[in-house]
Design a protein around this motif. Structure first.
Motif, PDB file in Angstrom:
ATOM      1  N   ALA A  40      51.858   8.313   3.978  1.00 23.48           N
ATOM      2  CA  ALA A  40      52.374   8.938   5.193  1.00 23.48           C
ATOM      3  C   ALA A  40      51.770   8.361   6.467  1.00 23.48           C
ATOM      4  N   GLY A  41      50.685   7.599   6.317  1.00 23.30           N
ATOM      5  CA  GLY A  41      50.043   7.018   7.487  1.00 23.30           C
ATOM      6  C   GLY A  41      49.247   8.021   8.307  1.00 23.30           C
ATOM      7  N   VAL A  42      48.674   9.019   7.624  1.00 23.94           N
ATOM      8  CA  VAL A  42      47.836  10.019   8.295  1.00 23.94           C
ATOM      9  C   VAL A  42      46.517  10.131   7.552  1.00 23.94           C
ATOM     10  N   GLY A  43      45.561  10.754   8.185  1.00 22.99           N
ATOM     11  CA  GLY A  43      44.285  10.984   7.541  1.00 22.99           C
ATOM     12  C   GLY A  43      44.392  12.118   6.527  1.00 22.99           C
ATOM     13  N   VAL A  44      43.519  12.089   5.546  1.00 27.49           N
ATOM     14  CA  VAL A  44      43.513  13.123   4.510  1.00 27.49           C
ATOM     15  C   VAL A  44      43.282  14.497   5.130  1.00 27.49           C
ATOM     16  N   SER A  45      42.345  14.592   6.066  1.00 26.98           N
ATOM     17  CA  SER A  45      42.050  15.896   6.675  1.00 26.98           C
ATOM     18  C   SER A  45      43.228  16.417   7.490  1.00 26.98           C
ATOM     19  N   VAL A  46      43.957  15.531   8.164  1.00 23.55           N
ATOM     20  CA  VAL A  46      45.135  15.933   8.937  1.00 23.55           C
ATOM     21  C   VAL A  46      46.208  16.466   7.997  1.00 23.55           C
ATOM     22  N   THR A  54      42.823  22.727   0.536  1.00 25.25           N
ATOM     23  CA  THR A  54      41.372  22.570   0.507  1.00 25.25           C
ATOM     24  C   THR A  54      41.033  21.486  -0.505  1.00 25.25           C
ATOM     25  N   GLY A  55      39.776  21.179  -0.636  1.00 21.11           N
ATOM     26  CA  GLY A  55      39.329  20.188  -1.608  1.00 21.11           C
ATOM     27  C   GLY A  55      39.575  20.624  -3.042  1.00 21.11           C
ATOM     28  N   ARG A  56      39.794  21.914  -3.258  1.00 19.71           N
ATOM     29  CA  ARG A  56      40.024  22.442  -4.604  1.00 19.71           C
ATOM     30  C   ARG A  56      41.509  22.604  -4.934  1.00 19.71           C
ATOM     31  N   THR A  57      42.376  22.355  -3.963  1.00 16.58           N
ATOM     32  CA  THR A  57      43.802  22.525  -4.186  1.00 16.58           C
ATOM     33  C   THR A  57      44.312  21.475  -5.168  1.00 16.58           C
ATOM     34  N   VAL A  58      45.053  21.900  -6.161  1.00 19.11           N
ATOM     35  CA  VAL A  58      45.650  20.994  -7.137  1.00 19.11           C
ATOM     36  C   VAL A  58      47.090  20.719  -6.713  1.00 19.11           C
ATOM     37  N   LEU A  59      47.432  19.441  -6.622  1.00 19.57           N
ATOM     38  CA  LEU A  59      48.800  19.054  -6.273  1.00 19.57           C
ATOM     39  C   LEU A  59      49.629  18.961  -7.541  1.00 19.57           C
ATOM     40  N   HIS A  60      50.909  19.264  -7.415  1.00 16.67           N
ATOM     41  CA  HIS A  60      51.811  19.225  -8.555  1.00 16.67           C
ATOM     42  C   HIS A  60      52.991  18.317  -8.236  1.00 16.67           C
ATOM     43  N   PRO A  61      53.455  17.507  -9.218  1.00 17.81           N
ATOM     44  CA  PRO A  61      54.632  16.672  -8.983  1.00 17.81           C
ATOM     45  C   PRO A  61      55.801  17.526  -8.510  1.00 17.81           C
ATOM     46  N   GLY A  62      56.509  17.043  -7.499  1.00 13.52           N
ATOM     47  CA  GLY A  62      57.641  17.761  -6.952  1.00 13.52           C
ATOM     48  C   GLY A  62      57.275  18.671  -5.790  1.00 13.52           C
ATOM     49  N   GLN A  63      55.974  18.928  -5.618  1.00 12.10           N
ATOM     50  CA  GLN A  63      55.525  19.755  -4.497  1.00 12.10           C
ATOM     51  C   GLN A  63      55.855  19.023  -3.200  1.00 12.10           C
ATOM     52  N   VAL A  64      56.340  19.745  -2.206  1.00 13.15           N
ATOM     53  CA  VAL A  64      56.716  19.146  -0.929  1.00 13.15           C
ATOM     54  C   VAL A  64      55.623  19.431   0.093  1.00 13.15           C
ATOM     55  N   LEU A  65      55.136  18.372   0.747  1.00 12.41           N
ATOM     56  CA  LEU A  65      54.092  18.512   1.760  1.00 12.41           C
ATOM     57  C   LEU A  65      54.654  18.179   3.131  1.00 12.41           C
ATOM     58  N   ASN A  66      54.208  18.904   4.132  1.00  8.94           N
ATOM     59  CA  ASN A  66      54.603  18.656   5.516  1.00  8.94           C
ATOM     60  C   ASN A  66      53.721  17.558   6.095  1.00  8.94           C
TER      61      ASN A  66
END
Length: 137
Positions: A40-46, A54-66
């Motif tokens: 996306a061309g952004v920083g991880v914290s952004v 958070t650092g503990r959040t688990v990402l799942h395939p198909g999840q949509v991020l803003n």
């Protein structure tokens, strides 16, 4: 929505800049927050802040991020998309002192993915000399 296109000529791929409140990207299998931020061309914290992660959040395939406004996302053609999403297999030999978390960080994958791919009941099931199969892009 305003779409600015740069590139053409000898550029490898055009770059699109979204001029709206946010853009969305879908999490691909095995993809980490760091990889998505790079795409996306952004920083991880952004990226994390924009999605209340958070650092503990688990990402799942198909999840949509803003993706925050005015970020740059490279456009790729179908062949490049298939190559980017096709997993490649790597075999890693566990060394003395390795932890599942450290190995996952090294390959930018989730620890639970390593456990699933290698049918491990727990993170402590790895032993020096064990071979782990890792799927990367």
């Amino acid at each position: 929505e305003i779409l600015h296109i740069r590139g053409g000529g000898s550029a490898p791929a055009p770059v699109y800049t979204a001029a709206r409140s946010h853009q969305r990207l879908t999490v691909r299998p095995g993809e980490s927050l760091w990889q998505i931020a790079q795409r996306a061309g952004v920083g991880v914290s952004v990226l994390a802040h924009a999605n209340h992660l958070t650092g503990r959040t688990v990402l799942h395939p198909g999840q949509v991020l803003n993706i925050p406004a005015h970020t740059v996302v490279a456009a790729i053609n179908h062949r490049q998309e298939r190559a980017a999403t096709r997993g490649q297999t790597t075999t890693y030999v566990v060394r003395q002192g390795d932890t599942l978390w450290q190995i996952a960080q090294q390959f930018h994958v989730q620890p639970h993915s390593l456990m699933q791919w290698n049918r491990l009941a727990s993170a402590s099931d790895i032993q020096p000399g064990s071979r782990l199969t890792i799927y990367t892009r």
